[in-house]
Design a protein around this motif. Structure first.
Motif, PDB file in Angstrom:
ATOM      1  N   SER A  21      23.623  -1.155 -50.312  1.00 27.89           N
ATOM      2  CA  SER A  21      23.951  -0.097 -49.355  1.00 27.89           C
ATOM      3  C   SER A  21      24.984   0.881 -49.910  1.00 27.89           C
ATOM      4  CB  SER A  21      24.417  -0.698 -48.027  1.00 27.89           C
ATOM      5  OG  SER A  21      25.563  -1.516 -48.225  1.00 27.89           O
ATOM      6  N   ASN A  22      25.899   0.412 -50.766  1.00 30.68           N
ATOM      7  CA  ASN A  22      26.884   1.325 -51.357  1.00 30.68           C
ATOM      8  C   ASN A  22      26.216   2.383 -52.231  1.00 30.68           C
ATOM      9  OD1 ASN A  22      29.029   0.097 -50.096  1.00 30.68           O
ATOM     10  ND2 ASN A  22      29.526  -1.222 -51.815  1.00 30.68           N
ATOM     11  N   LEU A  23      25.109   2.016 -52.881  1.00 26.89           N
ATOM     12  CA  LEU A  23      24.370   2.989 -53.693  1.00 26.89           C
ATOM     13  C   LEU A  23      23.845   4.114 -52.807  1.00 26.89           C
ATOM     14  CD1 LEU A  23      22.976   3.856 -56.384  1.00 26.89           C
ATOM     15  CD2 LEU A  23      21.042   2.411 -55.674  1.00 26.89           C
ATOM     16  N   LEU A  24      23.287   3.769 -51.664  1.00 22.90           N
ATOM     17  CA  LEU A  24      22.756   4.785 -50.755  1.00 22.90           C
ATOM     18  C   LEU A  24      23.862   5.657 -50.182  1.00 22.90           C
ATOM     19  CD1 LEU A  24      20.050   2.624 -48.991  1.00 22.90           C
ATOM     20  CD2 LEU A  24      19.669   4.486 -50.614  1.00 22.90           C
ATOM     21  N   VAL A  25      25.010   5.066 -49.905  1.00 25.09           N
ATOM     22  CA  VAL A  25      26.151   5.866 -49.435  1.00 25.09           C
ATOM     23  C   VAL A  25      26.574   6.840 -50.523  1.00 25.09           C
ATOM     24  CG1 VAL A  25      28.588   5.761 -48.744  1.00 25.09           C
ATOM     25  CG2 VAL A  25      26.932   4.154 -47.757  1.00 25.09           C
ATOM     26  N   ARG A  26      26.628   6.372 -51.769  1.00 20.22           N
ATOM     27  CA  ARG A  26      26.997   7.254 -52.884  1.00 20.22           C
ATOM     28  C   ARG A  26      25.973   8.371 -53.053  1.00 20.22           C
ATOM     29  NH1 ARG A  26      27.286   3.708 -56.582  1.00 20.22           N
ATOM     30  NH2 ARG A  26      25.582   4.299 -57.955  1.00 20.22           N
ATOM     31  N   TRP A  27      24.678   8.043 -52.930  1.00 20.16           N
ATOM     32  CA  TRP A  27      23.644   9.075 -53.010  1.00 20.16           C
ATOM     33  C   TRP A  27      23.826  10.098 -51.883  1.00 20.16           C
ATOM     34  CZ3 TRP A  27      18.307   6.316 -54.136  1.00 20.16           C
ATOM     35  CH2 TRP A  27      18.336   5.773 -55.429  1.00 20.16           C
ATOM     36  N   GLY A  28      24.096   9.611 -50.678  1.00 17.08           N
ATOM     37  CA  GLY A  28      24.310  10.526 -49.554  1.00 17.08           C
ATOM     38  C   GLY A  28      25.486  11.451 -49.807  1.00 17.08           C
ATOM     39  N   GLN A  29      26.546  10.918 -50.396  1.00 15.14           N
ATOM     40  CA  GLN A  29      27.702  11.746 -50.731  1.00 15.14           C
ATOM     41  C   GLN A  29      27.350  12.766 -51.810  1.00 15.14           C
ATOM     42  OE1 GLN A  29      30.390   8.536 -51.701  1.00 15.14           O
ATOM     43  NE2 GLN A  29      31.153   8.378 -49.591  1.00 15.14           N
ATOM     44  N   GLY A  30      26.551  12.355 -52.791  1.00 14.14           N
ATOM     45  CA  GLY A  30      26.104  13.291 -53.824  1.00 14.14           C
ATOM     46  C   GLY A  30      25.264  14.417 -53.240  1.00 14.14           C
ATOM     47  N   MET A  31      24.400  14.085 -52.295  1.00 14.76           N
ATOM     48  CA  MET A  31      23.611  15.112 -51.621  1.00 14.76           C
ATOM     49  C   MET A  31      24.524  16.059 -50.844  1.00 14.76           C
ATOM     50  SD  MET A  31      20.520  12.612 -50.321  1.00 14.76           S
ATOM     51  CE  MET A  31      20.108  13.639 -48.928  1.00 14.76           C
ATOM     52  N   ALA A  32      25.561  15.506 -50.217  1.00 11.93           N
ATOM     53  CA  ALA A  32      26.479  16.323 -49.416  1.00 11.93           C
ATOM     54  C   ALA A  32      27.289  17.262 -50.292  1.00 11.93           C
ATOM     55  CB  ALA A  32      27.405  15.422 -48.604  1.00 11.93           C
ATOM     56  N   GLU A  33      27.519  16.911 -51.529  1.00 16.13           N
ATOM     57  CA  GLU A  33      28.223  17.798 -52.453  1.00 16.13           C
ATOM     58  C   GLU A  33      27.312  18.921 -52.937  1.00 16.13           C
ATOM     59  OE1 GLU A  33      29.536  15.241 -55.583  1.00 16.13           O
ATOM     60  OE2 GLU A  33      30.950  14.168 -54.290  1.00 16.13           O
ATOM     61  N   ARG A  34      26.030  18.631 -53.105  1.00 17.66           N
ATOM     62  CA  ARG A  34      25.131  19.585 -53.748  1.00 17.66           C
ATOM     63  C   ARG A  34      24.311  20.444 -52.791  1.00 17.66           C
ATOM     64  NH1 ARG A  34      22.592  16.211 -58.796  1.00 17.66           N
ATOM     65  NH2 ARG A  34      24.498  15.115 -59.359  1.00 17.66           N
ATOM     66  N   LEU A  35      23.707  19.837 -51.776  1.00 20.07           N
ATOM     67  CA  LEU A  35      22.782  20.591 -50.921  1.00 20.07           C
ATOM     68  C   LEU A  35      23.468  21.739 -50.181  1.00 20.07           C
ATOM     69  CD1 LEU A  35      20.388  17.818 -49.537  1.00 20.07           C
ATOM     70  CD2 LEU A  35      20.222  19.138 -51.649  1.00 20.07           C
ATOM     71  N   PRO A  36      24.649  21.545 -49.588  1.00 18.98           N
ATOM     72  CA  PRO A  36      25.297  22.683 -48.932  1.00 18.98           C
ATOM     73  C   PRO A  36      25.692  23.798 -49.906  1.00 18.98           C
ATOM     74  CG  PRO A  36      26.179  20.627 -48.080  1.00 18.98           C
ATOM     75  CD  PRO A  36      25.348  20.285 -49.287  1.00 18.98           C
ATOM     76  N   ALA A  37      25.799  23.474 -51.186  1.00 21.12           N
ATOM     77  CA  ALA A  37      26.149  24.480 -52.202  1.00 21.12           C
ATOM     78  C   ALA A  37      24.912  25.183 -52.760  1.00 21.12           C
ATOM     79  CB  ALA A  37      26.928  23.817 -53.337  1.00 21.12           C
ATOM     80  N   GLY A  38      23.729  24.864 -52.222  1.00 23.80           N
ATOM     81  CA  GLY A  38      22.517  25.568 -52.626  1.00 23.80           C
ATOM     82  C   GLY A  38      21.543  24.773 -53.474  1.00 23.80           C
ATOM     83  N   ALA A  39      21.888  23.553 -53.855  1.00 18.65           N
ATOM     84  CA  ALA A  39      20.936  22.715 -54.588  1.00 18.65           C
ATOM     85  C   ALA A  39      19.826  22.283 -53.644  1.00 18.65           C
ATOM     86  CB  ALA A  39      21.641  21.494 -55.183  1.00 18.65           C
ATOM     87  N   ARG A  40      18.737  21.822 -54.219  1.00 24.80           N
ATOM     88  CA  ARG A  40      17.645  21.325 -53.393  1.00 24.80           C
ATOM     89  C   ARG A  40      17.308  19.894 -53.791  1.00 24.80           C
ATOM     90  NH1 ARG A  40      13.511  25.629 -55.578  1.00 24.80           N
ATOM     91  NH2 ARG A  40      15.499  26.627 -55.571  1.00 24.80           N
ATOM     92  N   ALA A 102       8.498  23.902 -62.034  1.00 27.02           N
ATOM     93  CA  ALA A 102       8.458  25.138 -61.249  1.00 27.02           C
ATOM     94  C   ALA A 102       9.624  25.241 -60.271  1.00 27.02           C
ATOM     95  CB  ALA A 102       7.138  25.234 -60.486  1.00 27.02           C
ATOM     96  N   HIS A 103       9.937  24.156 -59.579  1.00 28.73           N
ATOM     97  CA  HIS A 103      10.901  24.214 -58.478  1.00 28.73           C
ATOM     98  C   HIS A 103      12.294  23.704 -58.834  1.00 28.73           C
ATOM     99  CE1 HIS A 103       7.685  25.282 -55.754  1.00 28.73           C
ATOM    100  NE2 HIS A 103       7.037  24.157 -55.996  1.00 28.73           N
ATOM    101  N   GLY A 104      12.387  22.825 -59.812  1.00 28.41           N
ATOM    102  CA  GLY A 104      13.656  22.168 -60.111  1.00 28.41           C
ATOM    103  C   GLY A 104      14.594  23.025 -60.929  1.00 28.41           C
ATOM    104  N   ARG A 105      15.858  22.937 -60.608  1.00 37.96           N
ATOM    105  CA  ARG A 105      16.908  23.622 -61.344  1.00 37.96           C
ATOM    106  C   ARG A 105      17.997  22.606 -61.673  1.00 37.96           C
ATOM    107  NH1 ARG A 105      13.133  26.275 -61.161  1.00 37.96           N
ATOM    108  NH2 ARG A 105      12.843  28.397 -60.356  1.00 37.96           N
ATOM    109  N   ALA A 106      18.732  22.869 -62.736  1.00 37.72           N
ATOM    110  CA  ALA A 106      19.834  21.974 -63.090  1.00 37.72           C
ATOM    111  C   ALA A 106      20.741  21.793 -61.877  1.00 37.72           C
ATOM    112  CB  ALA A 106      20.616  22.544 -64.268  1.00 37.72           C
ATOM    113  N   GLY A 107      21.098  20.555 -61.589  1.00 39.94           N
ATOM    114  CA  GLY A 107      21.935  20.247 -60.440  1.00 39.94           C
ATOM    115  C   GLY A 107      21.164  19.826 -59.207  1.00 39.94           C
ATOM    116  N   ASP A 108      19.843  20.054 -59.201  1.00 37.92           N
ATOM    117  CA  ASP A 108      19.016  19.576 -58.091  1.00 37.92           C
ATOM    118  C   ASP A 108      18.853  18.060 -58.187  1.00 37.92           C
ATOM    119  OD1 ASP A 108      18.702  22.180 -57.197  1.00 37.92           O
ATOM    120  OD2 ASP A 108      16.631  22.380 -57.876  1.00 37.92           O
ATOM    121  N   ILE A 109      18.298  17.483 -57.138  1.00 38.65           N
ATOM    122  CA  ILE A 109      18.076  16.038 -57.073  1.00 38.65           C
ATOM    123  C   ILE A 109      16.584  15.778 -56.942  1.00 38.65           C
ATOM    124  CG2 ILE A 109      18.505  13.938 -55.731  1.00 38.65           C
ATOM    125  CD1 ILE A 109      21.118  15.371 -54.739  1.00 38.65           C
ATOM    126  N   LEU A 110      16.088  14.841 -57.733  1.00 40.81           N
ATOM    127  CA  LEU A 110      14.688  14.421 -57.672  1.00 40.81           C
ATOM    128  C   LEU A 110      14.650  12.964 -57.236  1.00 40.81           C
ATOM    129  CD1 LEU A 110      11.648  14.853 -58.255  1.00 40.81           C
ATOM    130  CD2 LEU A 110      12.130  14.240 -60.646  1.00 40.81           C
TER     131      LEU A 110
END
Length: 195
Positions: A21-40, A102-110
């Motif tokens: 579960s800590n891995l998923l929390v860390r992933w969620g935090q990583g998404m929260a750092e990137r997605l609001p800044a424009g990553a996809r 086509a869609h991915g940019r450096a800093g995005d998450i796959l």
């Protein structure tokens, strides 16, 4: 048919999920750092795992629990015209890799979901994601498997295909809950209200 055996197998997978579960929390935090800044976030899978990928992206573009801003998330498996055109012209092994290019940019998450971790089209997507500078996360069945080895981080769960997919749905919800908590949204009260 033995429903208890199915439930016992799912309980084993969920116990393993609890330990990650800590891995998923860390992933969620990583998404929260990137997605609001424009990553996809890009997601892909085959069959039932494609449904899980679509579920994840729908929770981000729509909402999980809290009403909030939509975030960019694309389920590559749901792009039916792209899937069929790429499959026809380049072969099914390239169906996700070409979309990552086509869609991915450096800093995005796959995020790649697979019960076996052996689907060539997902392996190619992981390779292309790494080449393009995306962070690659995998949700797979038990290790060892090649997708787990290619991803930056992997949530690997025990069980057969059905059990792994059922546990992955729970993982998707935990990930979305962790994301919403990390962007500062209060958790929804899911208790039943008695009137």
């Amino acid at each position: 048919m033995n429903p208890r055996a199915h439930i016992d197998a799912l309980a084993e997978a969920l116990t393993a999920l609890r330990s990650h579960s800590n891995l998923l929390v860390r992933w969620g935090q990583g998404m929260a750092e990137r997605l609001p800044a424009g990553a996809r976030l890009l997601a892909a899978g085959n069959g039932g795992s494609a449904a899980e990928a679509q579920h994840l992206t729908a929770e981000l573009v729509g909402r999980y629990q809290a009403d909030r801003h939509p975030y960019s998330a694309i389920a590559l498996c749901a792009e039916s015209s792209s899937v069929t055109a790429i499959s026809n012209d380049y072969g099914y092994d390239e169906v996700f890799a070409r979309q990552v290019t086509a869609h991915g940019r450096a800093g995005d998450i796959l995020v790649l979901l697979s019960t076996s971790g052996r689907s060539t089209n997902l392996l190619r997507a992981a390779q292309e994601g790494t080449r393009c500078g995306l962070t690659v996360w995998a949700m797979t069945g038990a290790r060892p498997n090649p997708l787990a080895d290619l991803a930056d981080e992997t949530l690997a769960l025990p069980g057969d295909a059905c059990t792994v997919q059922e546990a992955q749905l729970t993982a998707v919800h935990i990930l979305c809950e962790a994301f919403e908590a990390a962007i500062g949204l209060p958790a929804a009260d899911t208790r039943r209200r008695v009137s």
